[in-house]
Design a protein around this motif. Structure first.
Motif, short mmCIF file in Angstrom:
data_model
loop_
_atom_site.label_atom_id
_atom_site.label_comp_id
_atom_site.label_asym_id
_atom_site.label_seq_id
_atom_site.Cartn_x
_atom_site.Cartn_y
_atom_site.Cartn_z
N PRO A 152 4.33 -8.08 9.96
CA PRO A 152 2.92 -8.38 10.17
C PRO A 152 2.20 -8.57 8.84
O PRO A 152 2.69 -8.13 7.79
CB PRO A 152 2.41 -7.14 10.90
CG PRO A 152 3.29 -6.05 10.37
CD PRO A 152 4.64 -6.67 10.18
N GLU A 153 1.07 -9.21 8.89
CA GLU A 153 0.23 -9.28 7.69
C GLU A 153 -0.17 -7.86 7.33
O GLU A 153 -0.76 -7.15 8.13
CB GLU A 153 -1.02 -10.12 7.98
CG GLU A 153 -2.01 -10.19 6.82
CD GLU A 153 -1.44 -10.90 5.60
OE1 GLU A 153 -1.92 -10.62 4.48
OE2 GLU A 153 -0.51 -11.72 5.76
N PRO A 154 0.22 -7.41 6.14
CA PRO A 154 -0.03 -6.00 5.82
C PRO A 154 -1.51 -5.67 5.75
O PRO A 154 -2.33 -6.47 5.28
CB PRO A 154 0.64 -5.84 4.44
CG PRO A 154 0.66 -7.22 3.86
CD PRO A 154 0.84 -8.14 5.03
N ASP A 155 -1.85 -4.52 6.25
CA ASP A 155 -3.21 -4.00 6.13
C ASP A 155 -3.35 -3.45 4.72
O ASP A 155 -2.64 -2.50 4.35
CB ASP A 155 -3.43 -2.89 7.16
CG ASP A 155 -4.84 -2.31 7.11
OD1 ASP A 155 -5.56 -2.58 6.13
OD2 ASP A 155 -5.20 -1.59 8.05
N PRO A 156 -4.24 -4.00 3.90
CA PRO A 156 -4.34 -3.54 2.51
C PRO A 156 -4.65 -2.07 2.39
O PRO A 156 -4.22 -1.42 1.44
CB PRO A 156 -5.46 -4.41 1.92
CG PRO A 156 -6.23 -4.92 3.09
CD PRO A 156 -5.21 -5.07 4.18
N THR A 157 -5.39 -1.52 3.36
CA THR A 157 -5.73 -0.10 3.26
C THR A 157 -4.50 0.78 3.42
O THR A 157 -4.48 1.92 2.95
CB THR A 157 -6.77 0.29 4.33
OG1 THR A 157 -6.23 0.08 5.64
CG2 THR A 157 -8.03 -0.55 4.17
N SER A 177 -0.12 3.68 -5.69
CA SER A 177 0.08 2.23 -5.63
C SER A 177 -1.13 1.59 -4.97
O SER A 177 -1.82 2.21 -4.16
CB SER A 177 1.36 1.89 -4.86
OG SER A 177 1.27 2.36 -3.53
N LEU A 178 -1.39 0.34 -5.32
CA LEU A 178 -2.50 -0.42 -4.78
C LEU A 178 -2.01 -1.80 -4.34
O LEU A 178 -1.07 -2.34 -4.94
CB LEU A 178 -3.61 -0.59 -5.82
CG LEU A 178 -4.33 0.68 -6.29
CD1 LEU A 178 -5.27 0.35 -7.45
CD2 LEU A 178 -5.11 1.32 -5.16
N ASP A 179 -2.62 -2.35 -3.33
CA ASP A 179 -2.34 -3.72 -2.94
C ASP A 179 -2.89 -4.66 -4.00
O ASP A 179 -3.58 -4.24 -4.94
CB ASP A 179 -2.98 -4.01 -1.58
CG ASP A 179 -4.49 -3.95 -1.64
OD1 ASP A 179 -5.13 -5.02 -1.57
OD2 ASP A 179 -5.03 -2.84 -1.82
N ALA A 180 -2.61 -5.95 -3.86
CA ALA A 180 -2.99 -6.93 -4.89
C ALA A 180 -4.50 -6.95 -5.13
O ALA A 180 -4.96 -6.97 -6.28
CB ALA A 180 -2.49 -8.32 -4.50
N VAL A 181 -5.27 -6.94 -4.04
CA VAL A 181 -6.73 -7.02 -4.19
C VAL A 181 -7.29 -5.73 -4.77
O VAL A 181 -8.10 -5.73 -5.70
CB VAL A 181 -7.39 -7.33 -2.83
CG1 VAL A 181 -8.92 -7.29 -2.96
CG2 VAL A 181 -6.94 -8.69 -2.32
N GLY A 182 -6.84 -4.60 -4.22
CA GLY A 182 -7.31 -3.33 -4.74
C GLY A 182 -6.92 -3.12 -6.19
O GLY A 182 -7.70 -2.61 -7.00
N GLY A 183 -5.68 -3.52 -6.53
CA GLY A 183 -5.23 -3.39 -7.91
C GLY A 183 -6.05 -4.24 -8.87
O GLY A 183 -6.34 -3.82 -9.99
#
Length: 391
Positions: A152-157, A177-183
């Motif tokens: 699935p499209e990963p939930d960034p949270t 760790s952080l997703d791309a947007v959070g990072g």
């Protein structure tokens, strides 16, 4: 010949035997934890989950407590693997790897796809018993990939995590760790502090400057006063220090205590006081009015601060909730004639504040220690530290 008088082969046999015994004990423990979870046994001691009970009553690290709970659930769904664990052939770490395949979401996905879980159980068990640990990791991952090939499209949270480990001296180690947007947001925010403050001769490493930028970001957020209010009080750094130490110019090692319980020097406390608010808190009838009598039902900021400094967090047995999760509770309820005073106050997290209003009881003894009692009057106690065996 080794120092214990055993030849090398005998020592290795003993090592293998002890590892197998440890595996058997780990299996027994995981099954006991599962039974306790199914029976909701932690509720007897006022706690919500086995993970929280293991942390508070057995002093396990959070990750180890969570792994025990997951392993207890996993051996129910993977009985062949569970039997191998019982026999000492499979380690707790191997069960933890396989447990990833039997989370509630993945069990549902397997049922929807018509997967025969007994076949998966047999494969996992064979690999765990006969192959290197890395092979089991790969086999489990292949199963997870086949179970959801597209993903699935990963939930960034769900991709954001941060673990803060507090050491004895009050310092912290961070990992996460952080997703791309959070990072991206994180790096842009920290980089702004690094680039705007580049004094000549700064020999700090990149890692040290990033650490300083993170603290500066926290400083700015706290100073702005826009952070969410916690338990009627704005987030703040609290430090307790005697007046004499604050006024002295000596370094004063281990003279001040922070809200988390970390001990710092008087010099560092004075440094914090330079751009902070200094409040005089007197544990007595003078100065700050700790005893508000019957005129006021709710604790004001002075009484709350004094209670935080005294209790340091939730006082319910086995709970480690910090001050900012807690309410100030009247030991003798206000409606029953109890005064709003330090002597009649206890710091309790939301869950345990509710518990003491439904039969549980906390009491401060003359030795200044808190004791917790169940509705039936029996005391909730945490195990005493294990003693070394007498030779």
């Amino acid at each position: 010949m080794c120092s214990g008088g055993l030849v090398g082969g005998d020592v290795l046999d003993d090592v293998a035997s002890v590892v197998a015994e440890r595996n058997r004990q780990d299996a027994r423990l995981a099954r006991l934890v599962r039974v306790a979870e199914l029976e909701q046994a932690p509720e007897r001691d006022g706690l919500k989950s086995m993970a929280s009970w293991l942390r508070g009553h057995c002093r396990l690290a959070a990750e180890e407590a969570a792994r025990l709970v997951r392993n207890g659930r996993a051996v129910e769904h993977l009985p062949a693997l569970g039997e191998a664990h019982d026999a000492g052939l499979v380690s707790a770490e191997q069960v933890a790897v396989a447990a990833k395949a039997v989370t509630p979401q993945r069990l549902s996905a397997a049922a929807a796809a018509g997967v025969d879980l007994s076949v998966i159980d047999a494969v996992f068990t064979q690999v765990a018993v006969e192959q290197p640990h890395a092979d089991l990791v790969q086999v489990v991952q292949r199963y997870l990939d086949d179970l959801d090939p597209d993903g699935p499209e990963p939930d960034p949270t769900e991709q954001r995590s941060l673990t803060v480990v507090r050491h004895a001296d009050g310092s912290r180690t961070l990992s996460g760790s952080l997703d791309a947007v959070g990072g991206e947001k994180f790096e842009v925010a920290l980089e702004s502090f690094i680039q705007v403050d580049r004094p000549a001769g700064d020999e700090r490493t990149r890692a040290q400057r990033l650490g300083g930028a993170l603290v500066q970001l926290c400083d700015n957020a706290l100073a702005a006063g826009s952070l969410p209010v916690l338990r009627t009080v704005k987030p703040h750094i609290a430090v307790r220090i005697d007046l004499d130490d604050l006024a002295d110019h000596a370094t004063g090692r281990n003279a001040a205590t922070m809200g988390s319980g970390a001990v710092i020097s008087a010099a560092r406390a004075r440094w914090l006081a330079c751009d902070g608010t200094v409040s005089r808190v007197v544990f007595g009838p003078d100065g700050v009015p700790l005893n508000l009598g019957r005129e006021q039902r709710l604790a004001d900021r002075h009484l709350r601060r004094a209670t935080e400094l005294r209790d340091g967090g939730c006082v319910f047995a086995g709970c480690s909730a910090p001050t900012w999760w807690c309410d100030v509770h009247h030991l003798v309820h206000w409606i029953d004639g109890g005064e709003t005073s330090l002597e009649n106050s206890a710091l309790l997290c939301e869950r345990h504040h509710t518990k003491v209003h439904h039969g549980f009881r906390v009491e401060r003894q003359p030795d200044d220690r808190w004791h917790t009692y169940r509705p039936d009057g029996t005391e909730i106690t945490t195990p005493a530290p294990l003693l070394a065996p007498v030779a």
